[in-house]
Design an enzyme around this catalytic site. Sequence first.
Site, PDB file in Angstrom:
ATOM      1  N   ALA A 277       0.849  -1.195   0.000  1.00  0.00           N
ATOM      2  CA  ALA A 277       0.000   0.000   0.000  1.00  0.00           C
ATOM      3  C   ALA A 277       0.884   1.245   0.000  1.00  0.00           C
ATOM      4  O   ALA A 277       2.059   1.203   0.380  1.00  0.00           O
ATOM      5  CB  ALA A 277      -0.908  -0.005   1.211  1.00  0.00           C
TER       6      ALA A 277
ATOM      7  N   GLU B 120       3.444  -5.988   7.605  1.00  0.00           N
ATOM      8  CA  GLU B 120       2.768  -4.869   8.274  1.00  0.00           C
ATOM      9  C   GLU B 120       3.175  -4.684   9.725  1.00  0.00           C
ATOM     10  O   GLU B 120       3.247  -3.547  10.225  1.00  0.00           O
ATOM     11  CB  GLU B 120       1.245  -5.037   8.174  1.00  0.00           C
ATOM     12  CG  GLU B 120       0.659  -4.718   6.805  1.00  0.00           C
ATOM     13  CD  GLU B 120       0.698  -5.897   5.846  1.00  0.00           C
ATOM     14  OE1 GLU B 120       0.062  -5.805   4.778  1.00  0.00           O
ATOM     15  OE2 GLU B 120       1.364  -6.915   6.160  1.00  0.00           O
TER      16      GLU B 120
END
Length: 268
Positions: free
Chosen positions: A63, A131
């Site tokens: 992302a 993440e």
Amino acid sequence: MSDVILEKKGHTAILTLNKVESMNALCASFIDEISYALDSVESDSDIYTLIITGTGKSFVSGADINEMIDMTSKEIMEWSGFGSGLNLRIESLPIPVIAAINGYALGGGLELALACDIRLAAKNARMGLPEVKLGVICGAGGTQRLPKIVGESIAKEMIFTGRTITSDEALAIGLVSKVCESETLLDEAIALALCIEKNGQQAVRAAKKSIDFGLAKGAQPSNGISPSIEEACLFERKTFAPLFETEDQKIGMGGFLRKEKDIKFKNR
């Protein structure tokens, strides 16, 4: 050149992510462009399979952190819905979707690949859900899909450590079904698509629908409980039976009994 390139070769659609300057990092506008391309795929009944791949060094590098970093929890909840919605849409397509992972598939990139039905990887591909190294977790389905594909223990180890794995390790744990040379990856994906396309397409779509029901995947009504084996087998039978009213069933079974080597389905 467009950030998303959609080509059609026979009955195969090839969706190439081409935002090279950001290594195909997912931002809201890029997700919108991918969604628009999927509109074209869904509206074309002559497309039997979809291949998703990338250009340059990356399938999807993750992302777009620059877009995310200053968001509030309320804002990121809405933003993550874009990526999650895209992956649910890919997963719910009635046709088989093949991810041809040409390079980095990290974070949101691996989440997108997990939403595909089949994953092929180039030898130089690298995959992971890093993440936790950024102080967050997956927001587009990674914690849900990865355990179903590789098993709970391996998925938790990958997610808790955030480590990146090679294509060979991805093959060993069942994350991808084949590792290819970089220069032949797309050709291998197209060959796989052609192999699928030779079969009765109503049957292929019914098979995907039945498999996904048993795995509690895709956009389907849910009471929060995965179907039991009895419920899943009943669903399979209800999906299997109507195929006996199709022309393809007569063509396929009749051709088998006549020992025909090249059965031509009409997909009706």
